[in-house]
Design an enzyme around this catalytic site. Structure first.
Site, PDB file in Angstrom:
ATOM      1  N   ASP A   1       4.745  41.612  57.027  1.00 29.70           N
ATOM      2  CA  ASP A   1       4.684  41.150  57.989  1.00 29.70           C
ATOM      3  C   ASP A   1       4.910  39.592  58.835  1.00 29.70           C
ATOM      4  O   ASP A   1       4.981  38.927  58.179  1.00 29.70           O
ATOM      5  CB  ASP A   1       2.688  40.987  58.064  1.00 29.70           C
ATOM      6  CG  ASP A   1       1.767  42.706  58.152  1.00 29.70           C
ATOM      7  OD1 ASP A   1       3.234  43.284  58.792  1.00 29.70           O
ATOM      8  OD2 ASP A   1       0.697  42.410  57.777  1.00 29.70           O
TER       9      ASP A   1
HETATM   10  N1  URA Z   1      -0.380  44.326  54.105  1.00 21.87           N
HETATM   11  C1  URA Z   1      -0.152  44.047  54.658  1.00 21.87           C
HETATM   12  O1  URA Z   1      -1.571  43.895  56.085  1.00 21.87           O
HETATM   13  N2  URA Z   1       0.805  42.916  55.463  1.00 21.87           N
HETATM   14  C2  URA Z   1       2.140  42.947  54.601  1.00 21.87           C
HETATM   15  O2  URA Z   1       2.706  42.077  55.504  1.00 21.87           O
HETATM   16  C3  URA Z   1       2.250  43.293  53.702  1.00 21.87           C
HETATM   17  C4  URA Z   1       0.772  44.040  53.241  1.00 21.87           C
END
Ligand code: URA
Length: 240
Positions: free
Chosen positions: A104
Site C-alpha cells: 500500500d
Molecule cells: N497488507 C496490507 O494491508 N497492506 C500492505 O501493504 C501489504 C499487506
C-alpha cells in the site's frame, strides 16, 4: 553474422534448440517473410525473423532486485496523479523491471523487482503459498484470544483468511509491534485482518518474502539479489 536459426531462437530465450527445430519443421518460423527450413541460417542484426506474426527480439538479461519501498510511494511504474513511484528510486537500473506484487501507499519494505515474468507469476500465484512476513505497529495491545483468531483465520468480506503465524514483538503503554506471516496476497489483507480484531495499523513494513530478508537495506535503497538468492528463490517458487 549468419547463424543457424535454431541457435538464434534459443539464444533469444524463445525455446531450446530442439524445440526451435520443431518450430522450424512445423513451418512456424519465417525469415524476411519466407518460411524457414531446417538448417537455414540468418543474420539476427539484419533479417526479420518471426514466429507466426511475432518478431523475435534479443532477450534482455534477467535482473532481480530487492527494493525497500519507503512510505508515501506507490508500487507502480507510473502514477497519473503524480505521486512518487518505485521507479523513481531505481534510476540506475537500465533493465525494464516491474514490481512483483504490491504494498500500500503508506506501507514500507521489501518489494521484489524483476523483468522475469515467469518468476513473478510463480511468486504471485496463490498456489505457491509464498510466505510474506510483516512487522506491524498497531494501536493498543492485542488480547491473546484475538492473536489466536488471526492465527486460525478471520472472516473478511472476501472470505476467511488462511492460517497465519503471529509473534508479539514488543509493546508500549499505548501501542504494540507484532510480526505476522501470511501466505495469501489479498488487497490490504494485513490491515483488514488487524481491523477485524479491533486494531488500526500505525506502521506496516514487509521484512521477508519467502527466504529473502530485507535486513538493513535502508528505505528507498535497492540491491541486486545474489546468484545464490536467485537460485534458491527459483528452486523454491518455480517448482511449486
Ligand atoms: N497488507 C496490507 O494491508 N497492506 C500492505 O501493504 C501489504 C499487506
Amino acid at each position: 553474422m549468419k547463424e543457424r536459426l535454431q541457435k538464434i531462437l534459443s539464444r533469444c530465450g524463445i525455446a531450446s534448440r530442439r524445440k526451435a527445430e520443431e518450430m522450424i519443421l512445423q513451418g512456424r518460423v519465417t525469415v524476411n517473410g519466407v518460411v524457414a527450413g531446417i538448417g537455414m541460417k540468418a543474420d539476427f542484426a539484419k533479417d526479420h525473423i518471426k514466429i507466426g506474426r511475432k518478431l523475435i527480439r534479443r532477450a534482455e538479461p534477467k535482473v532481480y532486485i530487492m527494493f525497500n519501498k519507503p512510505g508515501k510511494c506507490i508500487t507502480a511504474l507510473h502514477d497519473p496523479a503524480g505521486r512518487r513511484t518505485v521507479k523513481d528510486f531505481l534510476k540506475g537500473v537500465k533493465a525494464k523491471v516491474f514490481p512483483v506484487g504490491r504494498l500500500d501507499y503508506n506501507s514500507e519494505g521489501l518489494i521484489l523487482m524483476t523483468n522475469d515474468g515467469e518468476l513473478a507469476n510463480a511468486v504471485l500465484h496463490p498456489k505457491g503459498r509464498i510466505p510474506k512476513t510483516y512487522l506491524v505497529k498497531i494501536n493498543g495491545v492485542p488480547e491473546e484470544k484475538n492473536i489466536r483468531k488471526l492465527e486460525r483465520g478471520v472472516k473478511l468480506e472476501d472470505g476467511i483468511t488462511a492460517p497465519a503465524r503471529v509473534k508479539k514483538i514488543r509493546k508500549t503503554e499505548t501501542n504494540s509491534w507484532i510480526e505476522i506471516t501470511i501466505h495469501e496476497g489479498r488487497k490490504h489483507q494485513v490491515r483488514r485482518m488487524l481491523e477485524r480484531i479491533g486494531h488500526s495499523i500505525l506502521k506496516l513494513k514487509r521484512v521477508r518474502v519467502n527466504g529473502l530478508m530485507l535486513g538493513k537495506l535502508p528505505a528507498g535503497a535497492y540491491r541486486y539479489l545474489t546468484p545464490e538468492e536467485i537460485k534458491k528463490l527459483k528452486k523454491e517458487v518455480i517448482s511449486c
